[in-house]
Design an enzyme around this catalytic site. Structure first.
Site, PDB file in Angstrom:
ATOM      1  N   GLU A 318       0.825  -1.210   0.000  1.00 13.10           N
ATOM      2  CA  GLU A 318       0.000   0.000   0.000  1.00 13.10           C
ATOM      3  C   GLU A 318       0.863   1.265   0.000  1.00 13.10           C
ATOM      4  O   GLU A 318       0.747   2.121  -0.865  1.00 13.10           O
ATOM      5  CB  GLU A 318      -0.900  -0.030   1.236  1.00 13.10           C
ATOM      6  CG  GLU A 318      -1.738   1.203   1.439  1.00 13.10           C
ATOM      7  CD  GLU A 318      -2.490   1.177   2.765  1.00 13.10           C
ATOM      8  OE1 GLU A 318      -3.473   1.922   2.890  1.00 13.10           O
ATOM      9  OE2 GLU A 318      -2.088   0.412   3.676  1.00 13.10           O
ATOM     10  N   HIS A 319       1.708   1.409   1.016  1.00 12.59           N
ATOM     11  CA  HIS A 319       2.584   2.573   1.143  1.00 12.59           C
ATOM     12  C   HIS A 319       4.030   2.130   0.942  1.00 12.59           C
ATOM     13  O   HIS A 319       4.479   1.191   1.599  1.00 12.59           O
ATOM     14  CB  HIS A 319       2.494   3.202   2.535  1.00 12.59           C
ATOM     15  CG  HIS A 319       1.121   3.583   2.963  1.00 12.59           C
ATOM     16  ND1 HIS A 319       0.404   2.866   3.914  1.00 12.59           N
ATOM     17  CD2 HIS A 319       0.312   4.603   2.583  1.00 12.59           C
ATOM     18  CE1 HIS A 319      -0.775   3.446   4.102  1.00 12.59           C
ATOM     19  NE2 HIS A 319      -0.855   4.501   3.303  1.00 12.59           N
TER      20      HIS A 319
END
Length: 433
Positions: A318-319
């Site tokens: 995600e990040h």
């Protein structure tokens, strides 16, 4: 070859936990379908100890709650929402409606139509996640969604005033103090007191994510999401203290939030692990961050930057925070991520809270096939076509007849035949009349 200095728990343990979540969610959704508001109230009482006369706040209640929020908080909410609004408007400007004439009198076009109603889920329960209101509601309103229903749970039986203020200032048309599976199900299938929406957006815990997964198709969703993930990429110049702080910044989201470091430096890896262990005991959110790091934290050491980027793409997290000497190389080398955070001056927390890009992002490997929530998610890209030239009508009619008969679709072929007959007088041997 990568050397793993810290492993996560076996995948089988995670799968077993998800199976239990799936079973619980299935039962709750079925009950809400059958009993509607009665079931919604029962689950709100059970899970949130919350059962007001009405879960929907009136305009007067909203105004009173917003008035109770300190002015500095209101000012900060307005500032951040303007950052989100500005970025979403730029996204909208990048989308183009058009009409093109591909043949004489043949016009093909594209339009972007907002969904009629969207549901925004703003997590709560433990933390007042005001930022999720910005991401889901502001973006929907920039897209032109006429009705946005926003749900958030109470926190320890109390109204999360700052979250309500953020929902209101973002432009929510309905604000409901309702959380969990019961909120997602009510927005999706509707009850006597809540009209259903067309699309649900927003992050949540494993139960919320599973509810969205099970209801997808009956209602649209932004994306399949799981626990928050952070992947820090570091070379030998990276500061282990910064690596550790940023890994823990996301681990505090929940006990199942993966926090992973990939580095080309054994020294950075070992010092980061030591810094994490030093910082954890003093963290106010240790009860979440500690099990997240213990069970889902990983540290990998690779030999080269090529290996680093290859392994990072395999995670499809995600990040992804890039703490290297040339962080913008990641823009060229990586293709599978929710959002990149380039350089030591840019932390994942900026994206979560203040910078303006959307923080509703793909997890559990979904970055392999989708990006995160954006203004286009609330739009239906539709097409239209028009034929007004008789020569083109004849050409397409005859072509349609031949192409359809190759596929044995006689009905399709006849529709084409009729257009050629109308435009050019072609015979219709299949029409006995």
């Amino acid at each position: 070859m990568a050397t793993i200095l810290k492993h996560a728990v076996p995948t089988s343990e995670v799968t077993a936990s998800l199976d239990q979540v799936r079973e619980t969610v299935t039962g709750v959704i079925a009950d809400i379908r059958a009993r509607g508001d009665e079931a919604v109230r029962a689950y709100s009482e059970k899970f949130d100890k919350w059962s007001p006369d009405s879960f929907r706040l009136t305009d007067e209640e909203v105004e009173k709650i917003v008035a109770s929020v300190p002015q500095q908080v209101i000012d900060d909410i307005r500032f951040v929402q303007e950052q989100v609004r500005t970025f979403a408007r730029h996204q909208l400007d990048s989308l183009r409606e058009f009409e093109v004439e591909t043949l004489p009198g043949v016009r093909l076009g594209q339009r972007h139509i907002p969904v009629r109603a969207a549901g925004a889920y703003i997590p709560g329960g433990r933390y007042p996640l005001t930022a999720s209101a910005h991401m889901t509601i502001v973006t929907a309103k920039v897209a032109g969604v006429p009705r946005v229903v926003a749900c958030t749970p109470p926190i320890h039986g109390e109204i999360p005033a700052a979250t309500v203020a953020a929902m209101h200032l973002a432009g929510a048309d309905e604000i409901w103090l309702l959380g969990g599976v019961q909120a997602v199900a009510a927005m999706s299938v509707g009850t006597d007191t809540m009209r259903p929406v067309n699309l649900i957006a927003g992050p949540g815990n494993a139960y919320v994510a599973e509810a969205k997964r099970q209801l997808f198709g009956e209602v649209g969703i932004d994306l399949f999401a799981g626990p928050t993930e952070i992947l820090v990429l570091a070379d030998e110049q990276a500061d282990p203290f910064v690596c550790a702080v940023d890994l823990l910044s996301q681990a505090e989201h929940g006990p199942d939030s993966p926090a992973v470091l990939i580095t080309t430096s054994s020294e950075v890896a070992e010092k980061t692990i030591a810094e994490v262990e030093r910082l954890l005991p003093g963290m106010p959110t240790r009860d979440f961050a500690e099990p997240a790091w213990r069970d889902h934290g990983q540290v990998h050491v690779v030999d080269t930057l090529d290996e680093l980027y290859t392994l990072a793409d395999a995670f499809a997290f995600e990040h992804v925070e890039v703490l290297t000497a040339e962080p913008r190389l990641a823009l060229e080398r990586m293709t599978q991520y929710g959002a990149l955070f380039l350089g030591e001056g840019t932390c994942v927390s900026f994206g979560d809270k203040v910078i303006g890009t959307n923080h509703v992002l793909p997890t559990r490997g979904a970055a392999r096939y989708t990006g995160g929530l954006w203004v286009g998610k609330y739009l239906k890209t539709v097409t239209y076509q028009e034929v007004t030239d008789t020569d083109s009508q004849t050409l397409l009619g005859r072509l349609c007849g031949r192409a359809a008969r190759v596929e044995l679709f006689e009905g399709h072929a006849r529709s084409g035949d009729v257009r050629a007959a109308k435009a050019a007088g072609d015979e219709l041997p299949w029409n006995s009349a």
